[in-house]
Design a protein around this motif. Sequence first.
Motif, PDB file in Angstrom:
ATOM      1  N   VAL A 147       0.854  -1.192   0.000  1.00 48.55           N
ATOM      2  CA  VAL A 147       0.000   0.000   0.000  1.00 48.55           C
ATOM      3  C   VAL A 147       0.885   1.237   0.000  1.00 48.55           C
ATOM      4  O   VAL A 147       1.944   1.272   0.635  1.00 48.55           O
ATOM      5  CB  VAL A 147      -0.968   0.025   1.204  1.00 48.55           C
ATOM      6  N   THR A 148       0.456   2.239  -0.743  1.00 47.93           N
ATOM      7  CA  THR A 148       1.179   3.500  -0.786  1.00 47.93           C
ATOM      8  C   THR A 148       0.173   4.641  -0.866  1.00 47.93           C
ATOM      9  O   THR A 148      -1.028   4.421  -1.078  1.00 47.93           O
ATOM     10  CB  THR A 148       2.145   3.543  -1.995  1.00 47.93           C
ATOM     11  N   VAL A 152      -2.189  -1.374  -3.668  1.00 47.69           N
ATOM     12  CA  VAL A 152      -3.257  -0.388  -3.536  1.00 47.69           C
ATOM     13  C   VAL A 152      -2.632   0.994  -3.374  1.00 47.69           C
ATOM     14  O   VAL A 152      -1.777   1.200  -2.504  1.00 47.69           O
ATOM     15  CB  VAL A 152      -4.168  -0.684  -2.330  1.00 47.69           C
ATOM     16  N   VAL A 153      -3.063   1.929  -4.223  1.00 51.88           N
ATOM     17  CA  VAL A 153      -2.623   3.317  -4.142  1.00 51.88           C
ATOM     18  C   VAL A 153      -3.777   4.141  -3.574  1.00 51.88           C
ATOM     19  O   VAL A 153      -4.845   4.226  -4.186  1.00 51.88           O
ATOM     20  CB  VAL A 153      -2.223   3.871  -5.522  1.00 51.88           C
ATOM     21  N   ALA A 154      -3.564   4.720  -2.404  1.00 56.34           N
ATOM     22  CA  ALA A 154      -4.572   5.603  -1.818  1.00 56.34           C
ATOM     23  C   ALA A 154      -4.232   7.035  -2.214  1.00 56.34           C
ATOM     24  O   ALA A 154      -3.168   7.547  -1.835  1.00 56.34           O
ATOM     25  CB  ALA A 154      -4.592   5.459  -0.295  1.00 56.34           C
ATOM     26  N   ARG A 181      -4.490   7.023 -14.717  1.00 61.44           N
ATOM     27  CA  ARG A 181      -3.844   6.385 -15.870  1.00 61.44           C
ATOM     28  C   ARG A 181      -2.607   5.590 -15.440  1.00 61.44           C
ATOM     29  O   ARG A 181      -2.392   4.464 -15.908  1.00 61.44           O
ATOM     30  CB  ARG A 181      -3.461   7.446 -16.906  1.00 61.44           C
ATOM     31  N   ILE A 182      -1.808   6.160 -14.565  1.00 61.37           N
ATOM     32  CA  ILE A 182      -0.591   5.479 -14.116  1.00 61.37           C
ATOM     33  C   ILE A 182      -0.934   4.196 -13.370  1.00 61.37           C
ATOM     34  O   ILE A 182      -0.329   3.139 -13.599  1.00 61.37           O
ATOM     35  CB  ILE A 182       0.244   6.421 -13.221  1.00 61.37           C
ATOM     36  N   VAL A 183      -1.910   4.279 -12.479  1.00 63.38           N
ATOM     37  CA  VAL A 183      -2.291   3.114 -11.676  1.00 63.38           C
ATOM     38  C   VAL A 183      -2.895   2.028 -12.559  1.00 63.38           C
ATOM     39  O   VAL A 183      -2.569   0.840 -12.426  1.00 63.38           O
ATOM     40  CB  VAL A 183      -3.268   3.527 -10.556  1.00 63.38           C
ATOM     41  N   GLU A 215      -4.425  -1.093  -7.918  1.00 68.11           N
ATOM     42  CA  GLU A 215      -5.761  -0.639  -7.521  1.00 68.11           C
ATOM     43  C   GLU A 215      -5.668   0.782  -6.988  1.00 68.11           C
ATOM     44  O   GLU A 215      -4.710   1.133  -6.295  1.00 68.11           O
ATOM     45  CB  GLU A 215      -6.334  -1.562  -6.434  1.00 68.11           C
ATOM     46  N   LEU A 216      -6.664   1.591  -7.292  1.00 72.02           N
ATOM     47  CA  LEU A 216      -6.688   2.977  -6.841  1.00 72.02           C
ATOM     48  C   LEU A 216      -7.838   3.185  -5.867  1.00 72.02           C
ATOM     49  O   LEU A 216      -8.978   2.837  -6.157  1.00 72.02           O
ATOM     50  CB  LEU A 216      -6.833   3.925  -8.026  1.00 72.02           C
ATOM     51  N   LEU A 217      -7.520   3.757  -4.717  1.00 68.01           N
ATOM     52  CA  LEU A 217      -8.519   4.164  -3.744  1.00 68.01           C
ATOM     53  C   LEU A 217      -8.480   5.684  -3.655  1.00 68.01           C
ATOM     54  O   LEU A 217      -7.487   6.257  -3.208  1.00 68.01           O
ATOM     55  CB  LEU A 217      -8.222   3.554  -2.369  1.00 68.01           C
ATOM     56  N   GLU A 218      -9.529   6.336  -4.091  1.00 71.95           N
ATOM     57  CA  GLU A 218      -9.607   7.787  -3.993  1.00 71.95           C
ATOM     58  C   GLU A 218     -10.263   8.138  -2.667  1.00 71.95           C
ATOM     59  O   GLU A 218     -11.452   7.890  -2.455  1.00 71.95           O
ATOM     60  CB  GLU A 218     -10.393   8.348  -5.182  1.00 71.95           C
TER      61      GLU A 218
END
Length: 300
Positions: free
Chosen positions: A12-13, A40-42, A54-56, A62-65
């Motif tokens: 996670v980052t 997972v990218v938060a 786009r990068i993720v 996975e992207l968590l906004e």
Amino acid sequence: MPHLDPAATAIVTVSYNSHDHLERFLQSAMHGQGENPRVVVADNGSDDIDGIRRIVAAAGAELLETGANLGYGGAINAAVATLPDEIRFILVSNPDVELQPGAVAVLQGRLESDPTIGAAGPKVLNPDGTVYPSARRLPTLGIGIGHSIFTQLWPTNPWSRRYREEQADSEVERDTGWLSGSCLLIRRSAFESLGGFDDAFFMYFEDVDLGARLVDAGLRNRFVPASVVVHTGGHSTKAISGHMLRVHHASASHFIEKRYPAWYFAPVRLAVRVSLAARYQLIMKRARAATVQDSRSESR
């Protein structure tokens, strides 16, 4: 290369306008570890969220906004909450880190080999190849005051050297007080039993606090130099803004107040706040002087 079990470990980052580093981080995380772990990218509200998406997506992560800037610890907590139950180990990392081949697997193997280890951290290299002191002693009141007062005027002072454990061999595995949150692998059961990061620390000292609480729970923080990462951004030499310096000092003060809440520690807590205020004034004075000098040099 050590074997990484992607069913047991997730990465996670947190991103916040991290376009310059995120792609290389994801490359090292997704394709440099021997297996493709869950990542997972938060995102804490990046200005160009479409670029982050786009990068993720291109990396297969996975992207968590989060919908707001939750701070580092708060965003990590939110990302961990999305992970499936079978994930037993969590690599927490800054997006400006590049994981060297096998780095995560080495840490995973160390946690699997010893249930008394709550978290394991790699050797963190600066871009120039020097070793960053990522495994440090927990700051006692004496060390905290000495470090905050003298680190700018006397960088090699004994309090700062003890705090950074500069006498320790960076090639020798050892227990330590806390591990830098720029990159560490933590046992999920321990992380969740402690309630994750304390999001009262918006930035800075959330890792110190977590390390202290792991120790309080009877677990160990282990420095594992066989695992190597490069921190390409956060530890490089560059000017720090007045705002971020205030945030850092506020977090340092909050940590001391949290660790030493008794009334009879009030004079010492005050001494910490005063020393941090003096340190802030000194750093900003030096920064202003450097700016004036640069302006004069450019005008010649």
